[in-house]
Structures are given as C-alpha cells and as structure tokens.
Design a protein around this motif. Structure first.
Motif, mmCIF file in Angstrom:
data_model
loop_
_atom_site.group_PDB
_atom_site.id
_atom_site.type_symbol
_atom_site.label_atom_id
_atom_site.label_comp_id
_atom_site.label_asym_id
_atom_site.label_seq_id
_atom_site.Cartn_x
_atom_site.Cartn_y
_atom_site.Cartn_z
ATOM 1 N N UNK A 118 0.865 -1.173 0.000
ATOM 2 C CA UNK A 118 0.000 0.000 0.000
ATOM 3 C C UNK A 118 0.906 1.228 0.000
ATOM 4 N N UNK A 119 0.640 2.140 -0.936
ATOM 5 C CA UNK A 119 1.478 3.324 -1.117
ATOM 6 C C UNK A 119 0.864 4.525 -0.413
ATOM 7 N N UNK A 120 1.744 5.314 0.232
ATOM 8 C CA UNK A 120 1.284 6.529 0.898
ATOM 9 C C UNK A 120 2.477 7.433 1.179
ATOM 10 N N UNK A 121 2.330 8.723 0.819
ATOM 11 C CA UNK A 121 3.353 9.734 1.123
ATOM 12 C C UNK A 121 4.736 9.331 0.623
ATOM 13 N N UNK A 122 4.817 8.971 -0.647
ATOM 14 C CA UNK A 122 6.085 8.596 -1.276
ATOM 15 C C UNK A 122 6.789 7.451 -0.556
ATOM 16 N N UNK A 162 9.157 4.013 -10.141
ATOM 17 C CA UNK A 162 8.341 3.428 -11.207
ATOM 18 C C UNK A 162 6.854 3.671 -10.934
ATOM 19 N N UNK A 163 6.451 3.527 -9.689
ATOM 20 C CA UNK A 163 5.059 3.764 -9.302
ATOM 21 C C UNK A 163 4.655 5.211 -9.596
ATOM 22 N N UNK A 164 5.516 6.149 -9.249
ATOM 23 C CA UNK A 164 5.230 7.567 -9.499
ATOM 24 C C UNK A 164 5.198 7.866 -11.000
ATOM 25 N N UNK A 170 -0.180 7.935 -16.499
ATOM 26 C CA UNK A 170 -1.632 7.718 -16.587
ATOM 27 C C UNK A 170 -2.368 9.050 -16.694
ATOM 28 N N UNK A 171 -1.936 10.012 -15.895
ATOM 29 C CA UNK A 171 -2.554 11.343 -15.935
ATOM 30 C C UNK A 171 -2.275 12.021 -17.273
ATOM 31 N N UNK A 172 -1.040 11.871 -17.771
ATOM 32 C CA UNK A 172 -0.653 12.481 -19.050
ATOM 33 C C UNK A 172 -1.482 11.913 -20.196
ATOM 34 N N UNK A 218 7.151 14.690 -21.638
ATOM 35 C CA UNK A 218 6.563 15.883 -21.019
ATOM 36 C C UNK A 218 5.990 15.625 -19.645
ATOM 37 N N UNK A 219 6.677 14.741 -18.890
ATOM 38 C CA UNK A 219 6.234 14.408 -17.529
ATOM 39 C C UNK A 219 7.173 15.069 -16.529
ATOM 40 N N UNK A 220 6.611 15.769 -15.578
ATOM 41 C CA UNK A 220 7.419 16.453 -14.560
ATOM 42 C C UNK A 220 7.861 15.463 -13.480
#
Length: 220
Positions: A118-122, A162-164, A170-172, A218-220
């Motif tokens: 479970x991912x949370x806060x980096x 990789x998760x980030x 996905x957003x892009x 173009x991903x920050x």
C-alpha cells in the motif's frame, strides 16, 4: 453511510515494514500453485522483473512476448504481464509439475504473496492478504526474509520511482486522443525500459534513463 477501508476487508488490518514479523511463510507451499493460476491481469511486470527474467533465461524481451508474456493495455498504457495458459489459466512459467521455472527470479508481486503493498506519502508498507492463500497455519517470518530481495533499499527506490512514473503517465495519457501519439508513447516505454540492453547495474541504468524518458514525454 460508513466508509469502507478496503484494507480492512482484505487484510489483517496491520501494516508491516521490512524488519517486521508477519504470518506469511508457506514453508515451501507443499506442491500448491494456486496463486499461479488466473492472475494474468494482476501481475504487471516492472522493468526490473523483465531484466531479472531475461538475464536469467538468456533471452531478449521480445522472445518472451506472446509465449510467456502478454502485452496488455490499461488506461492507454501498454505494459507486459504474465501470460496465462490453457483453459486452466496457469502461469506460462509453471513446469509440468506445477513448479515455477524462474522461482529465484520471479516477479516482485509473486515474491510478496500473500503480502501486498500500500502506497502513501512517497513510501509503501506491506499488508497481509487474508483468505487468498489456501494453505492453513502460515508461519511467522520476517518480511525481509520472506521477500528475499538483494539490495532491498535500491529495489524499493526503484519501485517508488516506477510507481510515481506510471501514475504521472496515466494522468498524461488521460488527455491524449490521438491513437498514433499514444502508440508512440507506448513504444518509447517498451523500447527504453523493457527492450534496452543493460550492461552494468540495473538501478543505475534505470535512474539514468528515467529523467530522459520523462523529458521526452513531457512528464514532470
């Protein structure tokens, strides 16, 4: 209405870190391969998973695609997943005896089971999935020992990056409509993270490649 925490429904309600003890040890599984069936849509292969498998087998990524690995599209992103075989939907890396042919280099998700992340806060923690492993009386084991991952903290840094990246991608892609543009993005991902030949240390090569790919997309 009471909000439902999905972890309360599927886990023992606890979160575990690398040095914690957890009841996850199957003690060899005793020939069971239940968790290796019908999981094709669950086991997405990371670049590290593919690097480990191809290096171990001495083959190229594309030699496994179609036979052992299946490319699946999710949220417009085309990524490799374990391929299931036959009407029984068993993992393509299982041998005739139902044992894993790449066990020492098995994908990270397979390595964790019956744990999940479970991912949370980096960061991420582990949780114990309940009622998914058919074996009774799982034994206590340290999370580190159960995972058996060399260079754990380098691996964890990779997983988080990789998760980030996938989350940002996905957003892009959410705002992309041109099919050829989407196809080109997916080609860049496969070429730079899965088809690339890594001569030295995987983690160094990945961290060197990641900002270059993010810049191209173009991903920050």
């Amino acid at each position: 209405m009471r909000s439902i925490n999905i972890l309360d429904e599927i886990s023992d309600g606890k979160l575990y870190d690398i040095e914690d003890m957890v009841k996850a040890d199957t003690c060899g599984c005793d020939g069971c391969s239940d968790c290796c069936h019908d999981v094709g849509d669950l086991v997405m292969l990371t670049p590290f998973d593919v690097y480990e498998i191809t290096s171990y087998l001495g083959v190229d990524f594309d030699e496994l695609v179609g036979d052992k690995i299946q490319l699946r599209e999710d949220n417009k992103i085309l990524l490799p997943y374990l391929k299931m075989q036959d009407k029984n939907k068993y993992c393509s890396f299982l041998n005739k005896e139902g044992r894993c042919m790449i066990h020492s280099k098995r994908p990270n998700i397979c390595r964790m089971f019956p744990l999940g992340r479970v991912y949370k806060n980096d960061d991420f923690k582990y949780f114990l999935q309940i009622e998914n492993c058919p074996k009774d009386n799982l034994k206590d084991v340290k999370v580190r020992d159960w995972l058996g991952i060399k260079n754990y903290y380098e691996n964890k840094k990779f997983i988080l990056e990789w998760h980030k990246f996938i989350k940002a991608l996905t957003f892009r892609l959410k705002f992309m409509r041109d099919e050829k543009e989407i196809e080109e993005v997916n080609k860049i991902i496969l070429d730079n993270f899965y088809r690339i030949k890594i001569e030295g240390d995987f983690y160094n090569e990945f961290m060197k490649c990641l900002p270059e790919v993010k810049n191209r997309l173009g991903i920050i």
